[in-house]
Motif scaffolding. Structure first.
Motif, PDB file in Angstrom:
ATOM      1  N   VAL A  44       0.816  -1.204   0.000  1.00 30.52           N
ATOM      2  CA  VAL A  44       0.000   0.000   0.000  1.00 30.52           C
ATOM      3  C   VAL A  44       0.858   1.267   0.000  1.00 30.52           C
ATOM      4  N   ALA A  45       2.155   1.120   0.267  1.00 23.60           N
ATOM      5  CA  ALA A  45       3.039   2.289   0.240  1.00 23.60           C
ATOM      6  C   ALA A  45       3.047   2.952  -1.132  1.00 23.60           C
ATOM      7  N   VAL A  46       2.956   2.152  -2.193  1.00 24.81           N
ATOM      8  CA  VAL A  46       3.026   2.701  -3.547  1.00 24.81           C
ATOM      9  C   VAL A  46       1.854   3.629  -3.846  1.00 24.81           C
ATOM     10  N   PRO A  47       0.595   3.183  -3.686  1.00 25.16           N
ATOM     11  CA  PRO A  47      -0.509   4.116  -3.954  1.00 25.16           C
ATOM     12  C   PRO A  47      -0.547   5.299  -2.999  1.00 25.16           C
ATOM     13  N   ILE A  48      -0.127   5.102  -1.749  1.00 24.32           N
ATOM     14  CA  ILE A  48      -0.118   6.214  -0.799  1.00 24.32           C
ATOM     15  C   ILE A  48       0.800   7.321  -1.285  1.00 24.32           C
ATOM     16  N   VAL A  49       2.011   6.966  -1.664  1.00 24.16           N
ATOM     17  CA  VAL A  49       2.984   7.967  -2.112  1.00 24.16           C
ATOM     18  C   VAL A  49       2.567   8.579  -3.444  1.00 24.16           C
ATOM     19  N   ALA A  50       2.160   7.731  -4.398  1.00 27.30           N
ATOM     20  CA  ALA A  50       1.799   8.234  -5.725  1.00 27.30           C
ATOM     21  C   ALA A  50       0.617   9.201  -5.647  1.00 27.30           C
ATOM     22  N   VAL A  51      -0.432   8.814  -4.936  1.00 30.27           N
ATOM     23  CA  VAL A  51      -1.610   9.676  -4.833  1.00 30.27           C
ATOM     24  C   VAL A  51      -1.277  10.963  -4.086  1.00 30.27           C
ATOM     25  N   ASN A  52      -0.478  10.865  -3.034  1.00 30.66           N
ATOM     26  CA  ASN A  52      -0.105  12.057  -2.283  1.00 30.66           C
ATOM     27  C   ASN A  52       0.695  13.028  -3.149  1.00 30.66           C
ATOM     28  N   GLU A  53       1.570  12.487  -3.998  1.00 30.13           N
ATOM     29  CA  GLU A  53       2.352  13.351  -4.882  1.00 30.13           C
ATOM     30  C   GLU A  53       1.446  14.093  -5.866  1.00 30.13           C
ATOM     31  N   VAL A  94       8.214   1.874  -4.433  1.00 39.66           N
ATOM     32  CA  VAL A  94       8.236   0.570  -5.105  1.00 39.66           C
ATOM     33  C   VAL A  94       9.339  -0.305  -4.505  1.00 39.66           C
ATOM     34  N   VAL A  95      10.505   0.278  -4.275  1.00 38.69           N
ATOM     35  CA  VAL A  95      11.618  -0.468  -3.665  1.00 38.69           C
ATOM     36  C   VAL A  95      11.238  -0.910  -2.253  1.00 38.69           C
ATOM     37  N   PHE A  96      10.622  -0.008  -1.497  1.00 37.82           N
ATOM     38  CA  PHE A  96      10.178  -0.341  -0.139  1.00 37.82           C
ATOM     39  C   PHE A  96       9.200  -1.509  -0.166  1.00 37.82           C
ATOM     40  N   ALA A  97       8.239  -1.464  -1.085  1.00 37.26           N
ATOM     41  CA  ALA A  97       7.244  -2.540  -1.187  1.00 37.26           C
ATOM     42  C   ALA A  97       7.899  -3.856  -1.568  1.00 37.26           C
ATOM     43  N   ALA A  98       8.866  -3.815  -2.499  1.00 36.44           N
ATOM     44  CA  ALA A  98       9.540  -5.043  -2.936  1.00 36.44           C
ATOM     45  C   ALA A  98      10.353  -5.658  -1.797  1.00 36.44           C
ATOM     46  N   THR A 158       9.887  -4.325 -15.310  1.00 31.95           N
ATOM     47  CA  THR A 158      10.406  -2.997 -15.660  1.00 31.95           C
ATOM     48  C   THR A 158       9.338  -2.162 -16.349  1.00 31.95           C
ATOM     49  N   PHE A 159       8.586  -2.801 -17.250  1.00 32.07           N
ATOM     50  CA  PHE A 159       7.526  -2.091 -17.969  1.00 32.07           C
ATOM     51  C   PHE A 159       6.465  -1.576 -17.002  1.00 32.07           C
ATOM     52  N   LEU A 160       6.076  -2.392 -16.028  1.00 31.19           N
ATOM     53  CA  LEU A 160       5.045  -1.978 -15.076  1.00 31.19           C
ATOM     54  C   LEU A 160       5.503  -0.785 -14.241  1.00 31.19           C
ATOM     55  N   VAL A 161       6.774  -0.799 -13.840  1.00 32.54           N
ATOM     56  CA  VAL A 161       7.305   0.331 -13.071  1.00 32.54           C
ATOM     57  C   VAL A 161       7.350   1.592 -13.930  1.00 32.54           C
ATOM     58  N   LEU A 162       7.831   1.447 -15.177  1.00 30.42           N
ATOM     59  CA  LEU A 162       7.886   2.593 -16.081  1.00 30.42           C
ATOM     60  C   LEU A 162       6.483   3.108 -16.404  1.00 30.42           C
TER      61      LEU A 162
END
Length: 275
Positions: free
Chosen positions: A60-69, A111-115, A157-161
């Motif tokens: 959930v860290a990924v959507p939290i950071v992305a949406v907050n940005e 993403v790195v944190f989640a992985a 890699t594609f999904l991250v990009l």
């Protein structure tokens, strides 16, 4: 100036993100620790529940950071804080660049944190169950062997990009939609703009899959210099699936992000209208 602006972004939001990561890490590790009890007692349902809870805590860290940005970009550029941002003695491209660079860095860090958190959760679960990690990830390993390691890494890699590209796309659309002619629509302009870009992206993706002469042979998992069109024509009416998946769609999000970022700069520098 760009480095200074990025530093300001870090100073204003870095501590908050560290706190978020710390809370999520404590939650994930705590769930894994609590899961030790039902695992040792053989309560598989509860053990599975705590495992899922730990996984979700890290992912959930990924959507939290992305949406907050994205929210922060809108508020700091076109909300009440936008008046202060526009007084900064820097060109619009520098302000835009700093915010995009920080958004990409923060999202990539999430993403790195989640992985890492997901890996730690899997290893902890394996240790508690007294099995090797390889046995837990056996289905994933088998899929990777079937598809090929290169394909799996390429897909990741594609999904991250794709995620990073859409961060740029949405922030660029916000700036384009904040021009005077669309200002009366408020936040509705970027919402409509993002939806329009999504539709355009889908059309370009389909065309790229069919027409761009590079693809993946689904039979032997090798790159071939043709799109999906020849395979589609060969299997037309036969009931068989095309044997080639066109890969021309891969750069579509990057191209859209680049074009929209290019158009966002003059929108910020010449046509920004704050309410």
């Amino acid at each position: 100036m760009l480095a200074t602006l990025v530093k300001e972004e870090l100073l204003s939001k870095g501590r908050t993100y560290l706190q978020v990561f710390a809370i999520l890490a404590a939650t994930g590790l705590g769930a894994s620790g609590i899961g030790a009890v039902p695992t040792l007692l053989g309560a598989d349902v509860l053990a599975t529940f705590t495992f899922v809870a730990a996984v979700v805590a890290f992912l959930v860290a990924v959507p939290i950071v992305a949406v907050n940005e994205l929210i922060d970009y809108w508020q700091s550029m076109y909300g009440q804080r936008g008046y202060l941002t526009m007084t900064v003695p820097a060109r619009g491209r520098e302000v835009f660049g700093a915010k995009v660079v920080f958004s990409l860095a923060a999202t990539l860090l999430s993403v790195v944190f989640a992985a890492l958190g997901l890996s730690a959760t899997v290893m902890a679960s394996a240790w508690l169950r007294g099995v090797e990690v390889a046995s837990l990830v056996a289905p994933l390993r088998e899929m990777a062997e079937y598809l090929g390691a290169g394909f799996v890494w390429g897909l990741a890699t594609f999904l991250v990009l794709q995620l990073l590209s859409w961060i740029v796309i949405i922030e660029a659309v916000m700036s384009i939609g904040a021009q005077a002619r669309w200002n009366r629509m408020g936040a509705g302009a970027p919402v409509i703009g993002v939806f329009a870009v999504y539709l355009i992206g889908q059309v370009l993706t389909v065309l790229a899959i069919i027409l761009v002469p590079v693809g993946l042979d689904l039979t032997n998992h090798q790159i071939v210099w043709e799109g999906s069109l020849p395979s589609m024509m060969a299997t037309w009416g036969s009931g068989e699936d095309p044997s080639v998946l066109g890969l021309g769609f891969l750069p579509v999000p990057l191209v859209l992000a680049g074009v929209l970022a290019w158009r966002a700069v003059p929108a910020i520098e010449r046509h920004t209208s704050l309410r």
